[in-house]
Design an enzyme around this catalytic site. Structure first.
Site, PDB file in Angstrom:
ATOM      1  N   SER A 194       0.828  -1.192   0.000  1.00 44.14           N
ATOM      2  CA  SER A 194       0.000   0.000   0.000  1.00 44.14           C
ATOM      3  C   SER A 194       0.876   1.262   0.000  1.00 44.14           C
ATOM      4  O   SER A 194       1.693   1.439  -0.895  1.00 44.14           O
ATOM      5  CB  SER A 194      -0.979  -0.030   1.176  1.00 44.14           C
ATOM      6  N   GLU A 317      -9.345  -5.065  -3.784  1.00 45.81           N
ATOM      7  CA  GLU A 317      -8.663  -4.057  -2.970  1.00 45.81           C
ATOM      8  C   GLU A 317      -9.624  -3.075  -2.286  1.00 45.81           C
ATOM      9  O   GLU A 317      -9.535  -2.822  -1.082  1.00 45.81           O
ATOM     10  CB  GLU A 317      -7.703  -3.246  -3.849  1.00 45.81           C
ATOM     11  N   HIS A 415      -7.914  -5.446   0.428  1.00 46.39           N
ATOM     12  CA  HIS A 415      -6.635  -4.759   0.634  1.00 46.39           C
ATOM     13  C   HIS A 415      -6.048  -5.202   1.967  1.00 46.39           C
ATOM     14  O   HIS A 415      -6.733  -5.204   2.991  1.00 46.39           O
ATOM     15  CB  HIS A 415      -6.904  -3.257   0.636  1.00 46.39           C
TER      16      HIS A 415
END
Length: 480
Positions: A194, A317, A415
């Site tokens: 990320s 995600e 995610h």
């Protein structure tokens, strides 16, 4: 060396005593820079003066000051553990043999995510010991300043991309000291997830640090998020100072308690939040240290040449950001198109209809989420791989597809879902809906995923995984 269970290594900073756990030795809470307190708050990182005697390295240092994560409902709650003093630290995990056999191991310097607003390399989620032992590599995790302390843009007082400058300082620490832990400073992979992936790519592309990077690992990077424009960042800083009630003065800002700085940042985030927008109020600024150009421009200039790349995303995600938003759960088709216009402009209806045709049973919220997954994460990751392959580089692409068997919030492969599988830290996520129950199949998948990543760190390749070919659709290896 001391006894086998508590080995001591000597560095230029001083001696450190680690702890053996299974097949790895950990050295936690090692300062790579002086504490960012007093006159060093809102200043570039400074060298740590070192210490005398043997420093115990059994415990990670505190997290940097931060508020709660936006993804607590997805990953699980964490008890606040931050303290400005002593927060700029690294944690080193080395295979036991690496300290004694004289053979330098490749190194993974891995950055945590958290939207440039939260996170800590010292948390048990990212314990690198099992990955180090499995892959016969040295793993390093690190803290960097986040939120207003890391990304407030006030260049007139020296505050510009301070978190990114912390990361550069940690990378230089690895270059200077990792040999003491059995690591090879010439074989460093920068990686992260990320915001950590965004940071890793920036380090690999910045001329100031690119020469220290041998390979690049990018997990779920939000590459659809353009770096902040300096003018917009300055306006955000002005709004933040108004909330604090102080001028753009270094002494005034340094006199405020960190709690107050965080509280004002939280209020700023609430005021600037928009449905479907995952961007934090403050993050890296284009043209400031650490971000001299966009990744698109840097790749066009050949900045990643000669460095193998491993890049991937999870299947779903954006559910981590949107699944718990009541405004998004009740979207109508018209409202979804209206929100998409912020990203796609006049093409919003065309984009929505294309995804609706591809997902005929999806609700408007699910369609909007699928668009968010692609525009913020997947499209940019694939574009980076394609460009690198077109320039003659080797790029491998993965997608993490594993979904929890019980998924009451319809997170899918959300995610952050791959993190416990990479580090084999399943037990550190006891209340995480993105993970769910863990059984033999999950542990086998984790072994497969971590083995592939470790092989890439060691060699820049994965023996049964073909890289992308120029001009061809990306080969995507699926996990799960």
């Amino acid at each position: 060396m001391a006894d086998a269970e508590n080995p001591v290594v000597a560095t230029e900073q001083g001696r450190l005593q680690g702890v053996t756990d299974g097949g790895a030795v950990s050295f936690r809470g090692i300062p790579y820079a002086a504490s960012p307190v007093g006159g060093l708050r809102f200043a570039a990182p400074r060298p740590h003066p070192g210490w005398t005697g043997v420093r115990a390295a059994a415990q990670a240092g505190p997290a940097v000051p931060q508020g709660p994560s936006r993804l607590e409902r997805v990953m699980g709650h964490r008890v606040p553990d931050w303290d400005e003093d002593g927060s700029l630290t690294v944690n080193v995990f080395a295979p036991r043999r690496a300290l004694t056999d004289g053979t330098p191991r490749p190194v993974l310097l891995w950055w945590h995510g958290g939207g440039f607003t939260s996170g800590s390399g010292g948390w048990d989620w990212y314990d690198g010991g099992r990955l180090a032992a499995l892959g016969d590599i040295v793993v390093v995790t690190a803290n960097y300043r986040v939120g207003p302390l890391g990304y407030l843009y006030l260049p007139e007082i020296g505050a510009a991309n301070l978190g990114s400058r912390d990361q550069a300082a940690a990378l230089r620490w690895v270059r200077d000291h990792i040999a003491s832990f059995g690591g090879d400073p010439r074989a460093v992979t920068v990686g992260g997830q990320s915001a950590g992936a965004y940071s890793a790519l920036s380090l690999a592309l910045d001329p100031e640090t690119s020469g220290l990077v041998a390979r690049v690992l990018l997990q779920s990077g939000p590459f659809g998020l353009a770096p902040q424009d300096a003018g917009a960042a300055a306006e955000t800083a002005e709004a933040y100072l108004r909330l604090l009630g102080v001028p753009a003065d270094a002494d005034a800002l340094r006199a405020l308690p960190a709690d107050l700085l965080l509280s004002a940042y939280g209020r700023l985030a609430a005021r600037t939040a928009r449905p479907g927008d995952a961007a934090p109020p403050m993050y890296p600024v284009l043209g400031a240290p650490g971000m001299p150009r966009t990744w698109q421009r840097a790749l066009a200039d050949g900045a990643l040449e000669g460095r193998p790349l491993l890049v991937g995303t999870t299947a779903d995600e954006a559910t981590s950001f949107f699944a718990f938003d009541p405004d998004l759960r009740t979207l109508t088709p018209a409202a979804a198109v209206d929100l998409l216009s912020a990203q796609a402009g006049d093409r919003a209806r065309e984009v929505y209809d294309a995804y609706a045709a591809r997902l005929p049973r999806a609700t408007p919220a699910q369609i909007f989420t699928a668009v968010g997954t692609d525009t913020l994460f997947r499209n940019g990751s694939l574009e980076i791989a394609r460009r690198h392959a077109a320039d003659g580089g080797t790029a491998r692409v993965y997608r993490f597809d594993r979904r929890p068997a019980e998924d009451p919030y319809a997170l899918g492969a959300a995610h952050c879902a791959e993190l416990p599988f990479l580090f084999n830290t399943f037990d550190a996520y006891p209340d995480s809906p993105m993970l769910g129950r863990v059984g033999p199949s999950e542990r086998a998948l984790g072994h497969e995923f971590a083995t592939a990543v470790a092989e890439f760190v060691r060699t820049g390749s994965v023996h049964d995984w073909l890289p992308c070919e120029p001009g061809a659709p990306a080969r995507v290896r699926r996990f799960g």
